[in-house]
Design a protein around this motif. Structure first.
Motif, PDB file in Angstrom:
ATOM      1  N   ASN A   1      19.535   4.002 106.082  1.00 27.43           N
ATOM      2  CA  ASN A   1      18.842   5.187 105.566  1.00 27.43           C
ATOM      3  C   ASN A   1      19.350   5.556 104.186  1.00 27.43           C
ATOM      4  O   ASN A   1      20.529   5.352 103.864  1.00 27.43           O
ATOM      5  CB  ASN A   1      19.046   6.382 106.498  1.00 27.43           C
ATOM      6  CG  ASN A   1      18.134   6.354 107.696  1.00 27.43           C
ATOM      7  OD1 ASN A   1      18.274   5.497 108.559  1.00 27.43           O
ATOM      8  ND2 ASN A   1      17.197   7.294 107.755  1.00 27.43           N
ATOM      9  N   LEU A   2      18.469   6.128 103.400  1.00 19.43           N
ATOM     10  CA  LEU A   2      18.816   6.647 102.085  1.00 19.43           C
ATOM     11  C   LEU A   2      18.496   8.137 102.046  1.00 19.43           C
ATOM     12  O   LEU A   2      17.359   8.544 102.288  1.00 19.43           O
ATOM     13  CB  LEU A   2      18.025   5.920 100.988  1.00 19.43           C
ATOM     14  CG  LEU A   2      18.281   4.420 100.853  1.00 19.43           C
ATOM     15  CD1 LEU A   2      17.268   3.785  99.910  1.00 19.43           C
ATOM     16  CD2 LEU A   2      19.702   4.152 100.365  1.00 19.43           C
ATOM     17  N   ALA A   3      19.506   8.949 101.779  1.00 22.61           N
ATOM     18  CA  ALA A   3      19.326  10.385 101.569  1.00 22.61           C
ATOM     19  C   ALA A   3      19.647  10.676 100.107  1.00 22.61           C
ATOM     20  O   ALA A   3      20.244   9.850  99.407  1.00 22.61           O
ATOM     21  CB  ALA A   3      20.231  11.181 102.496  1.00 22.61           C
ATOM     22  N   TYR A   4      19.267  11.859  99.648  1.00 19.05           N
ATOM     23  CA  TYR A   4      19.410  12.165  98.222  1.00 19.05           C
ATOM     24  C   TYR A   4      19.818  13.615  98.006  1.00 19.05           C
ATOM     25  O   TYR A   4      19.434  14.506  98.770  1.00 19.05           O
ATOM     26  CB  TYR A   4      18.083  11.919  97.485  1.00 19.05           C
ATOM     27  CG  TYR A   4      17.549  10.524  97.671  1.00 19.05           C
ATOM     28  CD1 TYR A   4      18.016   9.467  96.897  1.00 19.05           C
ATOM     29  CD2 TYR A   4      16.592  10.253  98.648  1.00 19.05           C
ATOM     30  CE1 TYR A   4      17.541   8.181  97.080  1.00 19.05           C
ATOM     31  CE2 TYR A   4      16.114   8.971  98.842  1.00 19.05           C
ATOM     32  CZ  TYR A   4      16.593   7.931  98.049  1.00 19.05           C
ATOM     33  OH  TYR A   4      16.126   6.659  98.246  1.00 19.05           O
ATOM     34  N   LEU A   5      20.568  13.831  96.934  1.00 16.76           N
ATOM     35  CA  LEU A   5      20.808  15.163  96.405  1.00 16.76           C
ATOM     36  C   LEU A   5      19.972  15.299  95.131  1.00 16.76           C
ATOM     37  O   LEU A   5      20.086  14.477  94.221  1.00 16.76           O
ATOM     38  CB  LEU A   5      22.286  15.370  96.082  1.00 16.76           C
ATOM     39  CG  LEU A   5      23.272  15.182  97.233  1.00 16.76           C
ATOM     40  CD1 LEU A   5      24.695  15.373  96.729  1.00 16.76           C
ATOM     41  CD2 LEU A   5      22.968  16.136  98.377  1.00 16.76           C
TER      42      LEU A   5
END
Length: 275
Positions: free
Chosen positions: A27-31
């Motif tokens: 998974n890729l999450a982002y700020l």
């Protein structure tokens, strides 16, 4: 200060800083960070600890969470975040109102939201799920499980027709320079699928070779642009109007004489599911 409205006029707002945070397996999450106020939004909190560590290490002020859809691998860290940050705003599509814990602010297609001096806009993109959505902040588009590097999401609740039209909208609504930030790193597998189906495509072969080299050197995932995806991504190319039926007939996924863009798209998605 974080707020939302239903205006569709983005106006002139600064580009966000984007910090990519790997979660779970792929998974890729982002700020999404306002460079002036150091306030941020968090996109798809699949895991609590990597994200809260990134927020702390960069000295950011967490103001809200943008959820692309309700699947657990995209929201598993949300309840811990809400326990640590009472009053945190949680955004998502109204279809997920009862499926995303603590959603405070359902946003309909075209609604906008702000953090610091940044302004974003939500775009409903059904296909993967009923409530799948995208978030655009200036030149950055966060696509969840709708659009991946060289691929698109599986059809869990939606139809091939819905996904086709969601991708068609992406291909026609955003500038070629838009940077794409998906919910998973499936780039290598998607490029390998594309090259298997279209072995003479030099752009796909070149991108796959560059990716393999980067990974051998320990470099992490990097965003592509809409212009690159219109070259590399079979699903996006199909939705943009390119006839891929000869490739699918050659692969045995379509019968000669079968045609129609949505039928071709459905056959392509079914072939990828089996690959």
């Amino acid at each position: 200060m974080l707020s939302h409205s239903n205006s569709t006029d983005q106006g002139r707002f600064p580009e966000p800083l984007v910090c990519t945070v790997g979660c779970l397996f792929d998974n890729l999450a982002y700020l999404i960070i306002c460079p002036e106020s150091r306030e941020c939004l968090l996109v798809d909190p699949g895991e609590y600890y990597p994200l809260i560590r990134a927020v702390g290490e960069q000295g950011l002020k967490l103001r809200g969470v943008c959820c692309s859809h309700h699947h657990r691998d995209h929201i598993d860290g949300l309840e811990e975040l809400l326990a640590d940050f009472p009053g945190l705003l949680v955004y998502g599509h109204p279809a997920d109102r009862n499926r995303i814990p603590g959603m405070t602010t359902p946003l309909a297609d075209g609604d906008t939201l702000r953090v610091g001096r940044l302004r974003g806009q939500i775009h409903h993109s059904p296909g993967h799920t009923r409530g799948s959505c995208l978030y655009r902040f200036a030149g950055a588009l966060f696509t969840g499980d709708t659009l991946f590097t060289a691929g698109c999401g599986r059809l869990f609740e939606g139809t091939a027709s819905e996904m086709y039209h969601s991708l068609q909208r992406i291909s026609r609504s955003f500038s070629a320079s838009t940077r794409l930030y998906p919910g998973h790193d499936y780039a290598q597998t998607n490029l390998e699928f594309g090259l298997a189906l279209e072995p003479d495509n030099q752009a796909i072969g070149r991108q796959l070779s560059q990716l393999r080299t980067a990974r051998d050197l320990g470099r992490g995932w990097q965003p592509t642009t809409l212009a690159q995806e219109l070259e590399l991504n079979l699903f996006l190319r199909c939705a943009h109007g390119q006839d891929l039926s000869p490739l699918l007939i050659a692969a045995g996924a379509l019968e000669p004489g079968e045609h129609g863009a949505e039928l071709v798209f459905a056959a392509l998605r079914a072939l990828r599911d089996r690959w």
